[in-house]
Design a protein around this motif. Structure first.
Motif, PDB file in Angstrom:
ATOM      1  N   SER A 114       0.873  -1.166   0.000  1.00 22.89           N
ATOM      2  CA  SER A 114       0.000   0.000   0.000  1.00 22.89           C
ATOM      3  C   SER A 114       0.907   1.210   0.000  1.00 22.89           C
ATOM      4  N   ALA A 115       0.521   2.244  -0.722  1.00 24.67           N
ATOM      5  CA  ALA A 115       1.384   3.421  -0.803  1.00 24.67           C
ATOM      6  C   ALA A 115       0.551   4.678  -0.879  1.00 24.67           C
ATOM      7  N   GLY A 116       1.157   5.771  -0.476  1.00 23.75           N
ATOM      8  CA  GLY A 116       0.520   7.076  -0.605  1.00 23.75           C
ATOM      9  C   GLY A 116       0.844   7.644  -1.980  1.00 23.75           C
ATOM     10  N   TYR A 193       3.650   8.700   9.221  1.00 19.85           N
ATOM     11  CA  TYR A 193       3.466   9.178   7.850  1.00 19.85           C
ATOM     12  C   TYR A 193       4.369  10.389   7.656  1.00 19.85           C
ATOM     13  N   GLU A 194       4.561  10.775   6.407  1.00 18.58           N
ATOM     14  CA  GLU A 194       5.493  11.848   6.072  1.00 18.58           C
ATOM     15  C   GLU A 194       4.894  13.209   6.433  1.00 18.58           C
ATOM     16  N   VAL A 210       4.757   6.764  -2.131  1.00 18.83           N
ATOM     17  CA  VAL A 210       5.615   6.622  -0.951  1.00 18.83           C
ATOM     18  C   VAL A 210       5.063   5.539  -0.041  1.00 18.83           C
ATOM     19  N   GLY A 211       5.985   4.766   0.537  1.00 15.29           N
ATOM     20  CA  GLY A 211       5.547   3.711   1.441  1.00 15.29           C
ATOM     21  C   GLY A 211       6.663   3.291   2.377  1.00 15.29           C
ATOM     22  N   MET A 212       6.363   2.292   3.205  1.00  8.62           N
ATOM     23  CA  MET A 212       7.267   1.904   4.300  1.00  8.62           C
ATOM     24  C   MET A 212       7.779   0.471   4.143  1.00  8.62           C
ATOM     25  N   THR A 235      -3.446   3.863  -1.704  1.00  5.85           N
ATOM     26  CA  THR A 235      -4.564   3.805  -0.748  1.00  5.85           C
ATOM     27  C   THR A 235      -5.000   5.186  -0.279  1.00  5.85           C
ATOM     28  N   ASN A 236      -4.156   6.174  -0.511  1.00  9.88           N
ATOM     29  CA  ASN A 236      -4.455   7.539  -0.036  1.00  9.88           C
ATOM     30  C   ASN A 236      -3.540   8.486  -0.794  1.00  9.88           C
ATOM     31  N   ALA A 238      -0.761  11.369  -0.539  1.00 11.85           N
ATOM     32  CA  ALA A 238       0.252  11.625   0.488  1.00 11.85           C
ATOM     33  C   ALA A 238      -0.037  12.941   1.222  1.00 11.85           C
ATOM     34  N   HIS A 246      -4.098  11.055   7.822  1.00 16.43           N
ATOM     35  CA  HIS A 246      -4.004   9.631   7.503  1.00 16.43           C
ATOM     36  C   HIS A 246      -4.511   8.767   8.658  1.00 16.43           C
ATOM     37  N   VAL A 251      -6.310   3.163   5.112  1.00 15.65           N
ATOM     38  CA  VAL A 251      -5.367   2.544   4.173  1.00 15.65           C
ATOM     39  C   VAL A 251      -5.793   1.099   3.913  1.00 15.65           C
TER      40      VAL A 251
HETATM   41  N1  HPA Z   1       2.876   7.093   3.389  1.00 15.03           N
HETATM   42  C1  HPA Z   1       3.658   6.053   3.702  1.00 15.03           C
HETATM   43  N2  HPA Z   1       3.240   4.795   3.660  1.00 15.03           N
HETATM   44  C2  HPA Z   1       1.980   4.577   3.248  1.00 15.03           C
HETATM   45  C3  HPA Z   1       1.115   5.624   2.896  1.00 15.03           C
HETATM   46  C4  HPA Z   1       1.601   6.952   2.966  1.00 15.03           C
HETATM   47  O1  HPA Z   1       0.896   7.936   2.680  1.00 15.03           O
HETATM   48  N3  HPA Z   1      -0.072   5.046   2.539  1.00 15.03           N
HETATM   49  C5  HPA Z   1       0.088   3.704   2.655  1.00 15.03           C
HETATM   50  N4  HPA Z   1       1.324   3.415   3.095  1.00 15.03           N
END
Ligand code: HPA
Length: 276
Positions: A114-116, A193-194, A210-212, A235-236, A238, A246, A251
């Motif tokens: 999942s990433a922003g 989150y960032e 962006v993700g972790m 999923t969202n 950033a 967030h 997410v």
């Molecule tokens: N930032 C970092 N990791 C994430 C995000 C995000 O916005 N959404 C899902 N994983």
């Protein structure tokens, strides 16, 4: 990765006793994307907690098991739940399931997350094929003495994400009437989150999402010689691009909503790998 090969061999010996499956494709399933295992025929699951040298994951929404089965003609192992650096695992532990899959005979790794979304053309629910990454973990799973039996001291990272697999995934999506986004994934340690300033910085640096996660596994995979396909579920938007704060639950909710499409297109991509 000195000492890792011996551990890997113990893990492999254990798993060989538990399943006759000999997968060539491995999948790491990100949060909310675990339903792929429901598309696997003759599935057998092994809990991480039973497997030597596998630690237990700690995040809600992440199961902790490996599932062996078949998609089309292809034998697959799916990691349902991964180890994150922000959980306190060291980078080698994060990369351990990837190294296990290679040692078990896997040649192709499909890694999801999942990433922003940073790219303003993106919308939550979009699926993005990762074309490249930026490692902002400020560390690396390959740090330490190198075991040349596993991989080279200075692995090349050109085409870390296989253009061949991107082509196959794009055509699988096209045949289903779906279209992947393409973009660069910036991997940060998290777990926060960032900030909005960090997202502006990443946008200037060429990141689309962006993700972790993902970056440690992909570095290890390329070192070990696996061919990699990476898929982000946006999923969202950033921080600073999104108008709301967030929440992990959101997410997971969006990932679950996208999961049906994600699973269909990943299954179709894997089936195509068996047609080669
Ligand atoms: N930032 C970092 N990791 C994430 C995000 C995000 O916005 N959404 C899902 N994983």
């Amino acid at each position: 990765m000195i000492g890792m090969l011996e551990k890997l061999e113990e893990t492999v010996a254990f798993v060989r006793q538990r399943t006759a499956s000999r997968p060539t494709v491995g999948v790491i399933l990100g949060s909310g994307l675990g339903q792929l295992v429901e598309r696997m025929e003759d599935a057998t699951a092994i809990d991480y907690c039973d497997v030597p040298h596998f630690p237990a994951p700690t995040v809600a929404g992440h199961a902790g098991r490996m599932v062996f089965g078949r998609i089309g003609k292809v034998d697959v192992v799916a990691m349902q739940g991964r180890f994150h650096y922000y959980e306190g695992h060291d980078m080698r532990t994060v990369a351990y399931p990837t190294a296990f899959m290679k040692q078990f005979g896997v040649r192709t790794l499909i890694v999801s997350n999942s990433a922003g979304g940073i790219n303003r053309d993106f919308t939550p629910g979009d699926l993005m094929l990762i074309t490249d990454h930026i490692n902002l973990f400020a560390t690396n799973p390959l740090i330490g003495l190198n075991d040349e039996r596993l991989g080279p001291r200075f692995p090349d990272m050109t085409e870390a994400y296989s253009p061949r697999l991107i082509g196959i995934a794009d055509s699988a999506a096209g045949e289903m009437g779906l279209k992947f986004r393409h973009g660069v994934y910036a991997g940060l340690s998290g777990p926060c989150y960032e900030t909005a300033a960090e997202i502006r910085y990443l946008a200037h640096g060429g990141a689309d999402a962006v993700g972790m996660s993902t970056v440690p596994e992909v570095i290890a995979a390329r070192y070990l010689g696996l061919e990699v396909l990476g898929i982000s579920c946006i999923t969202n938007m950033a921080t600073g691009i999104a108008t709301v704060k967030h929440a992990h639950e959101e997410v997971v909710r969006i990932a679950n909503e996208a999961s049906e499409r994600f699973c269909a297109v990943v299954a179709a991509t894997i089936a195509k790998l068996g047609e080669d």
